[in-house]
Design a protein around this motif. Structure first.
Motif, PDB file in Angstrom:
ATOM      1  N   ALA A  93       0.827  -1.218   0.000  1.00 39.56           N
ATOM      2  CA  ALA A  93       0.000   0.000   0.000  1.00 39.56           C
ATOM      3  C   ALA A  93       0.856   1.261   0.000  1.00 39.56           C
ATOM      4  N   ILE A  94       1.870   1.297   0.845  1.00 35.15           N
ATOM      5  CA  ILE A  94       2.706   2.495   0.973  1.00 35.15           C
ATOM      6  C   ILE A  94       3.679   2.617  -0.193  1.00 35.15           C
ATOM      7  N   GLY A  95       4.163   1.469  -0.681  1.00 39.73           N
ATOM      8  CA  GLY A  95       5.105   1.500  -1.794  1.00 39.73           C
ATOM      9  C   GLY A  95       4.543   2.160  -3.033  1.00 39.73           C
ATOM     10  N   LYS A  96       3.239   2.041  -3.236  1.00 39.63           N
ATOM     11  CA  LYS A  96       2.596   2.640  -4.403  1.00 39.63           C
ATOM     12  C   LYS A  96       2.619   4.159  -4.362  1.00 39.63           C
ATOM     13  N   LYS A  97       2.884   4.729  -3.180  1.00 46.33           N
ATOM     14  CA  LYS A  97       2.899   6.177  -3.034  1.00 46.33           C
ATOM     15  C   LYS A  97       4.250   6.792  -3.402  1.00 46.33           C
ATOM     16  N   GLY A  98       5.241   5.936  -3.676  1.00 41.60           N
ATOM     17  CA  GLY A  98       6.508   6.415  -4.210  1.00 41.60           C
ATOM     18  C   GLY A  98       7.438   7.059  -3.199  1.00 41.60           C
ATOM     19  N   LYS A  99       8.285   7.978  -3.686  1.00 42.52           N
ATOM     20  CA  LYS A  99       9.372   8.537  -2.888  1.00 42.52           C
ATOM     21  C   LYS A  99       8.911   9.368  -1.706  1.00 42.52           C
ATOM     22  N   ASP A 100       7.692   9.859  -1.752  1.00 42.11           N
ATOM     23  CA  ASP A 100       7.193  10.629  -0.609  1.00 42.11           C
ATOM     24  C   ASP A 100       6.887   9.733   0.590  1.00 42.11           C
ATOM     25  N   TYR A 101       6.881   8.418   0.367  1.00 42.32           N
ATOM     26  CA  TYR A 101       6.606   7.459   1.436  1.00 42.32           C
ATOM     27  C   TYR A 101       7.713   6.400   1.472  1.00 42.32           C
ATOM     28  N   PRO A 102       8.934   6.815   1.846  1.00 41.34           N
ATOM     29  CA  PRO A 102      10.047   5.857   1.863  1.00 41.34           C
ATOM     30  C   PRO A 102       9.847   4.766   2.915  1.00 41.34           C
ATOM     31  N   ILE A 103      10.406   3.601   2.610  1.00 42.53           N
ATOM     32  CA  ILE A 103      10.323   2.422   3.472  1.00 42.53           C
ATOM     33  C   ILE A 103      11.741   1.995   3.828  1.00 42.53           C
ATOM     34  N   GLN A 118      14.909  -5.759  -3.410  1.00 43.29           N
ATOM     35  CA  GLN A 118      14.844  -5.941  -4.862  1.00 43.29           C
ATOM     36  C   GLN A 118      13.598  -6.723  -5.255  1.00 43.29           C
ATOM     37  N   ALA A 119      13.257  -7.745  -4.465  1.00 41.43           N
ATOM     38  CA  ALA A 119      12.058  -8.534  -4.755  1.00 41.43           C
ATOM     39  C   ALA A 119      10.807  -7.668  -4.658  1.00 41.43           C
ATOM     40  N   TRP A 120      10.775  -6.803  -3.668  1.00 40.67           N
ATOM     41  CA  TRP A 120       9.611  -5.926  -3.521  1.00 40.67           C
ATOM     42  C   TRP A 120       9.558  -4.873  -4.622  1.00 40.67           C
ATOM     43  N   LYS A 121      10.729  -4.401  -5.053  1.00 43.69           N
ATOM     44  CA  LYS A 121      10.766  -3.423  -6.139  1.00 43.69           C
ATOM     45  C   LYS A 121      10.221  -4.009  -7.435  1.00 43.69           C
ATOM     46  N   GLU A 122      10.395  -5.304  -7.609  1.00 37.29           N
ATOM     47  CA  GLU A 122       9.845  -5.963  -8.794  1.00 37.29           C
ATOM     48  C   GLU A 122       8.321  -6.036  -8.717  1.00 37.29           C
ATOM     49  N   LYS A 123       7.786  -6.157  -7.497  1.00 35.57           N
ATOM     50  CA  LYS A 123       6.336  -6.221  -7.310  1.00 35.57           C
ATOM     51  C   LYS A 123       5.701  -4.834  -7.320  1.00 35.57           C
ATOM     52  N   VAL A 124       6.363  -3.905  -6.652  1.00 36.75           N
ATOM     53  CA  VAL A 124       5.837  -2.533  -6.531  1.00 36.75           C
ATOM     54  C   VAL A 124       6.933  -1.597  -7.030  1.00 36.75           C
ATOM     55  N   THR A 125       6.923  -1.321  -8.309  1.00 38.75           N
ATOM     56  CA  THR A 125       8.047  -0.619  -8.938  1.00 38.75           C
ATOM     57  C   THR A 125       8.233   0.802  -8.420  1.00 38.75           C
ATOM     58  N   SER A 126       7.191   1.397  -7.892  1.00 37.70           N
ATOM     59  CA  SER A 126       7.301   2.774  -7.397  1.00 37.70           C
ATOM     60  C   SER A 126       7.825   2.845  -5.969  1.00 37.70           C
ATOM     61  N   ALA A 127       7.986   1.696  -5.315  1.00 39.53           N
ATOM     62  CA  ALA A 127       8.417   1.677  -3.914  1.00 39.53           C
ATOM     63  C   ALA A 127       9.834   2.232  -3.769  1.00 39.53           C
ATOM     64  N   HIS A 128      10.020   3.055  -2.745  1.00 41.18           N
ATOM     65  CA  HIS A 128      11.343   3.623  -2.439  1.00 41.18           C
ATOM     66  C   HIS A 128      11.805   2.992  -1.132  1.00 41.18           C
ATOM     67  N   ILE A 129      12.787   2.076  -1.224  1.00 44.75           N
ATOM     68  CA  ILE A 129      13.208   1.286  -0.069  1.00 44.75           C
ATOM     69  C   ILE A 129      14.693   1.486   0.195  1.00 44.75           C
ATOM     70  N   ILE A 130      15.032   1.882   1.422  1.00 47.07           N
ATOM     71  CA  ILE A 130      16.423   1.871   1.855  1.00 47.07           C
ATOM     72  C   ILE A 130      16.613   0.611   2.697  1.00 47.07           C
ATOM     73  N   TYR A 131      17.841   0.102   2.754  1.00 44.31           N
ATOM     74  CA  TYR A 131      18.036  -1.173   3.435  1.00 44.31           C
ATOM     75  C   TYR A 131      19.456  -1.294   3.976  1.00 44.31           C
ATOM     76  N   ASN A 132      19.602  -2.163   4.965  1.00 44.96           N
ATOM     77  CA  ASN A 132      20.922  -2.506   5.477  1.00 44.96           C
ATOM     78  C   ASN A 132      20.811  -3.791   6.283  1.00 44.96           C
ATOM     79  N   HIS A 133      21.936  -4.493   6.411  1.00 49.21           N
ATOM     80  CA  HIS A 133      21.926  -5.759   7.140  1.00 49.21           C
ATOM     81  C   HIS A 133      21.968  -5.512   8.648  1.00 49.21           C
ATOM     82  N   GLY A 134      21.770  -6.571   9.408  1.00 48.07           N
ATOM     83  CA  GLY A 134      21.631  -6.429  10.848  1.00 48.07           C
ATOM     84  C   GLY A 134      22.888  -6.663  11.649  1.00 48.07           C
ATOM     85  N   TYR A 135      24.057  -6.606  11.009  1.00 50.40           N
ATOM     86  CA  TYR A 135      25.305  -6.855  11.717  1.00 50.40           C
ATOM     87  C   TYR A 135      26.203  -5.621  11.704  1.00 50.40           C
ATOM     88  N   LEU A 136      25.584  -4.461  11.716  1.00 50.46           N
ATOM     89  CA  LEU A 136      26.332  -3.210  11.742  1.00 50.46           C
ATOM     90  C   LEU A 136      26.844  -2.934  13.151  1.00 50.46           C
TER      91      LEU A 136
END
Length: 235
Positions: A93-103, A118-136
């Motif tokens: 739902a939020i991914g469809k709103k694009g860059k104004d609703y980053p995830i 990347q998998a979610w970007k293929e499903k919801v191409t407008s989604a703006h997702i930042i990411y990082n692993h959990g061992y920082l």
């Protein structure tokens, strides 16, 4: 919202958690969501920090057939909502709103949150997702926190496992004070194709725990919490 105690921990009862959270995201209402199952409830009986995080959360949803059984035994009709399904519905739902609703995806082994994004970007191409692993740690973790502060994601999913993810959210909500934060356990592994979710038969018959034990035999000690919870539910 009506709450009901499960082993002294609050469960918020609702027919539609998804719409509630979408509304809170759109209105910039700060929200820490805990998806509580039997294992977490039992862990919180000994881990006071986890119990504090659950009690401080803005929304605690019943993720697990054991919790639903506990509620039913006490006359509370409530449908189970799997945390991974709730999080997925919000991303869609939020991914469809694009860059104004980053995830934000934070957690998992190196490369896993990236694969999930990347998998979610293929499903919801407008989604703006930042990411990082959990061992920082150290400067890397400091830089990641600064990134969250700068981007101000609307939805932040933290997959560090219980209780680490609940404690991390409780202690870092100030980074994005208007976001909806949810601990999502191993969801990135599933979305990223690293692991498989239990087949429909197991999900429909309250046996997801058994499939997870099959995938991760080392979890058997933690699974001992399930029969102990069942005994407490019967009292």
């Amino acid at each position: 919202m009506k709450t009901f105690p499960v082993l002294g921990l609050p469960i918020h009862l609702s027919e539609n958690y998804q719409d509630l959270l979408i509304s809170r995201i759109e209105n910039n209402t700060p929200t820490h969501v805990v998806t509580m199952n039997s294992e977490m409830a039992m862990m919180a009986q000994k881990n006071t920090d986890l119990a504090t995080a659950i009690n401080k959360a803005d929304l605690v949803v019943p993720d697990g057939s054991g919790v639903i059984f506990y509620l039913k035994r006490r006359g509370q009709k409530q449908q189970r909502i799997a945390g991974i399904e709730l999080a997925a519905s919000l991303i869609e739902a939020i991914g469809k709103k694009g860059k104004d609703y980053p995830i934000c995806f934070y957690g998992g082994a190196k490369g896993v949150s990236e694969k999930a994004a990347q998998a979610w970007k293929e499903k919801v191409t407008s989604a703006h997702i930042i990411y990082n692993h959990g061992y920082l740690s150290g400067q890397e973790l400091d830089d990641w926190c600064e990134t969250i502060k700068k981007v101000q994601p609307k939805l932040i999913l933290v997959g560090l496992g219980v209780p680490r993810q609940e404690l991390w959210i409780m202690n870092h909500r100030h980074l994005a004070p208007n976001a909806v934060w949810i601990g999502v356990g191993g969801s990135f592994d599933i979305w990223g194709g690293v692991k498989e979710r239990a087949p429909e038969f197991f999900c429909n018959n309250h046996l997801e725990w058994l499939y997870r034990l099959y995938q991760e035999p080392s979890r058997w000690r933690r699974m001992l919490a399930l029969p102990r919870f069942f005994i407490k539910a019967m009292i």
